[in-house]
Design a protein around this motif. Structure first.
Motif, PDB file in Angstrom:
ATOM      1  N   ASP A 125      30.358  11.084   6.668  1.00 29.91           N
ATOM      2  CA  ASP A 125      30.862  11.629   5.412  1.00 29.91           C
ATOM      3  C   ASP A 125      30.636  10.670   4.246  1.00 29.91           C
ATOM      4  N   TYR A 179      36.412  14.482  -3.363  1.00 26.53           N
ATOM      5  CA  TYR A 179      35.968  15.369  -2.286  1.00 26.53           C
ATOM      6  C   TYR A 179      35.437  14.547  -1.114  1.00 26.53           C
ATOM      7  N   ASN A 180      35.485  15.181   0.064  1.00 24.08           N
ATOM      8  CA  ASN A 180      34.890  14.626   1.297  1.00 24.08           C
ATOM      9  C   ASN A 180      33.623  15.428   1.590  1.00 24.08           C
ATOM     10  N   ILE A 181      32.452  14.817   1.382  1.00 23.24           N
ATOM     11  CA  ILE A 181      31.166  15.500   1.504  1.00 23.24           C
ATOM     12  C   ILE A 181      30.500  15.099   2.825  1.00 23.24           C
ATOM     13  N   LYS A 182      30.056  16.093   3.622  1.00 22.32           N
ATOM     14  CA  LYS A 182      29.332  15.820   4.857  1.00 22.32           C
ATOM     15  C   LYS A 182      27.929  15.302   4.532  1.00 22.32           C
ATOM     16  N   ASP A 222      25.163  17.765   4.457  1.00 23.04           N
ATOM     17  CA  ASP A 222      25.057  18.651   3.295  1.00 23.04           C
ATOM     18  C   ASP A 222      24.424  17.947   2.095  1.00 23.04           C
ATOM     19  N   TYR A 276      23.569  17.385  -3.590  1.00 21.05           N
ATOM     20  CA  TYR A 276      24.511  18.150  -2.747  1.00 21.05           C
ATOM     21  C   TYR A 276      23.965  19.569  -2.577  1.00 21.05           C
ATOM     22  N   SER A 332      33.655  23.013  -2.534  1.00 18.77           N
ATOM     23  CA  SER A 332      34.578  23.772  -1.678  1.00 18.77           C
ATOM     24  C   SER A 332      35.973  23.162  -1.730  1.00 18.77           C
ATOM     25  N   ASN A 352      38.060  23.355   0.557  1.00 18.29           N
ATOM     26  CA  ASN A 352      38.349  22.788   1.879  1.00 18.29           C
ATOM     27  C   ASN A 352      37.973  21.315   1.957  1.00 18.29           C
ATOM     28  N   ASP A 353      37.042  20.891   1.082  1.00 19.05           N
ATOM     29  CA  ASP A 353      36.597  19.490   1.079  1.00 19.05           C
ATOM     30  C   ASP A 353      37.380  18.636   0.090  1.00 19.05           C
ATOM     31  N   LYS A 354      38.312  19.226  -0.633  1.00 18.79           N
ATOM     32  CA  LYS A 354      38.998  18.511  -1.704  1.00 18.79           C
ATOM     33  C   LYS A 354      40.034  17.542  -1.162  1.00 18.79           C
TER      34      LYS A 354
END
Length: 828
Positions: free
Chosen positions: A161, A191-194, A197, A223, A229, A231-233
């Motif tokens: 991440d 945010y938490n970014i994979k 992605d 990105y 999203s 969900n990633d916040k």
């Protein structure tokens, strides 16, 4: 409405212009944007970003003549192009050219790593807290020459991440040279970014398009989603104003001074409101340099406030010398302190006013009655004066009447007042009684409801107690069962330990007995025979058997075989006759000549043969008929036999020159057969001994050194036919061993040692086989090796050690010999 069909053949991507020369500019496609919705009336501007979807070209030429916008090298942006059948058909152009015509805008996010001017290029910048992170953003971070409008600043990451903070270039930051100052005074989204992605322009599939050092490009991280999203916040990052920063600072000071929560909240509110007036702090928000000066002053204050006394002294000084803070603090602190008393005073005042209103009402009524009484009294006085003027008598009578009326009036007034007061009291009393009855009724209903609830709870508890009693009884039964099982397990454990002890004793006894059997197998077999009662008591009636006197030996005399036997005078003839007669008794053709040379060498050196298996007698007969045109003279030795002198005499006195001793190997004392051949050769050199072992399994208990005294042939490995042909009789009285040079003998010995290494044979085996093969003196080394491997294969098979032999052949790379071993072990 947009005419999107006009642009249906266009492609859209995020690209980086690469300038190879002034006339050669190409766009590097690092992320495509789906344009499938462009053909619809409603265009979706939330397209999905993905990489290289059509496996098309990754470097798109820019038509400089048709591109009105100047393309800067390494400036990431949106590009569109159309693709024809040839490369000349590419017309890449910035998306801004068509933006107004298409009438919608794409959004994408670019990731950059957190970096300050002071941080080294090769080290990762770590921030310890949110306050430190906010100060870093406010003091300025390093950014590329060009970057996207929407940034995700990576402040931490791991293998999976990226942890990012979102910064909008247009509204929340200020660009100054290579630094970006965050000016937002509220908060920033995190945010938490994979990693999966994120598109990396330094991925090999992009970098491999350029030769080394051909172009200088900045690393770009894009990105793959156009919208963040929820969900990633993560939690937002607060960016504090000066008033908020000082308010929180004073909040920490109040915490150290053990202020109550209400006091700390009040301090926070006062400081925030006192410092929120922009007229009081124009210098603090003027420039980044003044903000740095404010941070320096804060650090100085922190270094000074090292004890609670100094903290309190500092706070008191701030409150005393800052008029706005002093005014607000004193006013609001006094307000908070008096708030409770004011509320209590107000409640008491309301109650007093109510009581006063009641008293005033009563006083008003009393005053009204008093005024009325006073008026009547005045009238009576006037009348009295008139009466007095008319005469004394009349005055006296009138006085008496007036006094009487006055008394009656007073009595009536008093009665009226008493009645009114009684009525008033009765009215209020009835109201109080009514309220009391209503209160009692309400209380009674509440008590009845509570009582009903208590009764239901009591019944529920009674049911639970009953269930608990049942569970208790079940639990006691289970405990009793488990106790019984535990006792049984304890007993079984004790039995297990006793059996393990007995097993260890049996194991030790078996190991000792096995060692004793290996050291003296003859004694063991003798004891076994005596124990089972299997000592031989007779022989088949159709065989002529002679019992040797006082020895227990059984002798089957030899018989003449055939007529006109051939006289063998050389080794070649001996090998030939042996090969033919072995074939006649069923030995395979491929083994017959090999065994013939091996047997000839054993005979010439008078090395006894050990014939094992159920077909030992036919092989012995073929050998005997070849050597002396007779069947072998067979001597059966009883189990446990140890009379060596009787055995020696019996062999000496046999009629035939080839003697086969049955049941000798492994069943009698070892000395009786290991030295017999040598002692016979000294006195009767014309005699030749052979031993047979009907049960091949007995080889496992024999020591490996037995092959130093005799040569092994396992009949079950070489005979493959049950048919028997007539044997060719011969006499071999004059054949002598061949002569070899010492170098040849030495080379043969080394070859035998090399083959037998690792098969658990002794050096006596190597010396005996050297003598056997030297006596034949054949030039075919392959036959010699085959004879040795045939014997070693049978020996290892009977002993159960074939793995060691196969490993040895693997090391020697002898596939021809390995085929012989595989066939012996049951292979094709």
């Amino acid at each position: 409405m947009t005419n999107s069909k006009k642009y249906s053949n266009l492609h859209c991507c995020i690209g980086i212009p690469v300038k190879f020369s002034d006339d050669d500019i190409k766009v590097l496609r690092i992320a495509d944007i789906s344009t499938a919705d462009w053909n619809k009336n409603r265009v979706n501007s939330i397209g999905k970003i993905y990489t290289n979807p059509d496996e098309g070209t990754m470097l798109i030429p820019v038509n400089l003549e048709k591109t009105p916008v100047q393309s800067e090298h390494d400036n990431v942006g949106l590009w569109v192009w159309k693709e024809d059948d040839n490369s000349e058909g590419y017309d890449a152009a910035p998306y801004s050219v068509l933006h107004k015509k298409i009438n919608f805008k794409y959004t994408y996010y670019e990731l950059i790593f957190l970096k300050t001017p002071e941080s080294p290029d090769h080290l990762r910048l770590l921030v310890g807290s949110d306050d430190e992170f906010a100060r870093v953003l406010e003091n300025g971070i390093v950014v590329p020459d060009t970057f996207s409008d929407n940034l995700l600043v990576v402040y931490d990451y791991n293998e999976e991440d990226y942890l990012c903070v979102e910064i909008n270039k247009a509204t929340s930051c200020l660009r100054y040279n290579q630094l970006l100052f965050v000016t937002d005074k509220k908060s920033l989204n995190r945010y938490n970014i994979k990693r999966t992605d994120v598109i990396d322009s330094f991925d090999p599939k992009y970098k491999d398009l350029f030769s080394e050092n051909s172009v200088d490009l900045t690393r770009r991280l894009i990105y793959t989603k156009m919208k963040m999203s929820q969900n990633d916040k993560l939690d937002s990052l607060s960016l504090h104003t000066d008033s908020a920063r000082f308010a929180r600072y004073f909040y920490h000071i109040a915490t150290r001074l053990n202020y109550s929560e209400d006091e700390k909240k009040l301090v926070n509110k006062i400081i925030t409101e006192a410092l929120s007036n922009l007229k009081l702090q124009p210098i603090l928000t003027e420039s980044p340099e003044n903000e740095q000066r404010l941070e320096l002053q804060t650090e100085i204050i922190n270094s000074y406030l090292n004890t609670d006394d100094k903290v309190e002294e500092f706070v008191r000084g701030v409150i005393a010398h800052v008029p706005k803070i002093n005014e607000e603090y004193v006013a609001k602190m006094q307000h908070e302190v008096n708030q409770g008393l004011l509320e209590q005073k107000k409640a008491l005042g309301n109650e007093i006013d109510y009581l006063k209103s009641i008293i005033d009402g009563l006083n008003g009524e009393i005053l009204a009655k008093t005024a009325e009484k006073t008026a009547e009294t005045e009238a009576l006085k006037s009348l009295k004066k008139i009466v007095e003027s008319e005469g004394e008598r009349e005055r006296a009578e009138l006085k008496s009447q007036i006094e009487q009326k006055l008394k009656e009036f007073e009595t009536a007034q008093k009665k009226i007042i008493v009645e009114e007061i009684a009525a008033f009291k009765e009215e209020h009393l009835q109201a109080i009684i009514k309220e009391g009855e209503q209160f009692r009724a309400n209380q009674k209903n509440a008590i009845l409801n509570n009582l009903q609830s208590l009764r239901e709870e009591f019944d529920k508890l009674q049911d639970e107690i009953a269930l608990s009693e049942v569970s208790k009884e079940q639990l006691q039964n289970e405990i009793s069962d488990k106790q019984r099982i535990w006792e049984e397990l304890s007993k079984l454990e004790q039995d297990k330990r006793d059996l393990e002890a007995i097993n260890e004793q049996l194991k030790t006894y078996c190991e000792l007995k096995t060692s004793d059997i290996q050291q003296n197998p003859g004694k063991f077999l003798g004891d076994l025979a005596l124990f089972k009662g299997i000592l031989p008591s007779g022989v088949p009636e159709n065989i002529s058997v002679v019992s040797s006197s006082n020895s227990g030996l059984f002798v089957q005399p030899s018989k003449e075989y055939g007529s006109d036997p051939f006289e063998i005078t050389e080794i070649g003839g001996l090998v030939g006759y042996l090969s033919d007669n072995l074939s006649n008794v069923g030995v395979e053709i491929e083994y017959a000549n090999i065994l013939a040379e091996f047997i000839a060498g054993a005979y010439l050196t008078r090395t006894p043969l050990l014939l094992t298996g159920c077909n030992a007698n036919p092989i012995a007969e073929a050998i005997s008929v070849t050597l002396c045109s007779q069947t072998p003279e067979i001597i059966s030795v009883p189990t446990g036999y140890n009379d060596y002198s009787s055995l020696l005499n019996a062999v000496k006195n046999t009629c035939g020159n080839v003697v086969l001793l049955q049941n000798a190997i492994g069943s009698i004392d070892e000395y009786c057969y290991t030295h017999l051949a040598r002692d016979i050769h000294d006195e009767n050199p014309e005699k030749y001994l052979m031993f047979s072992l009907d049960f091949t399994e007995n080889m496992r208990i024999l020591p490996s050194s037995v092959l130093g005294y005799m040569a092994l042939i396992n009949s079950e490995d070489v005979i493959s036919s049950i048919t028997r042909d007539f044997l060719d009789p011969a006499n071999c009285a004059k054949a002598t061993p061949a002569e070899r040079t010492s170098e040849e003998v030495k080379e043969l010995y080394q070859r035998i040692v090399k083959l037998s290494s690792g098969t658990n044979t002794t050096n006596g085996y190597n010396l005996t086989r050297t003598a056997i093969l030297s006596a034949v003196a054949t030039d075919d080394k392959d036959n010699e090796d085959a004879a040795l491997i045939l014997e070693l294969g049978s020996f290892c098979k009977l002993k159960g050690t074939t793995d060691e032999l196969n490993q040895r052949l693997e090391c020697l790379s002898r596939d021809d010999l390995k085929e012989i071993v595989e066939k012996l072990l049951g292979g094709e």
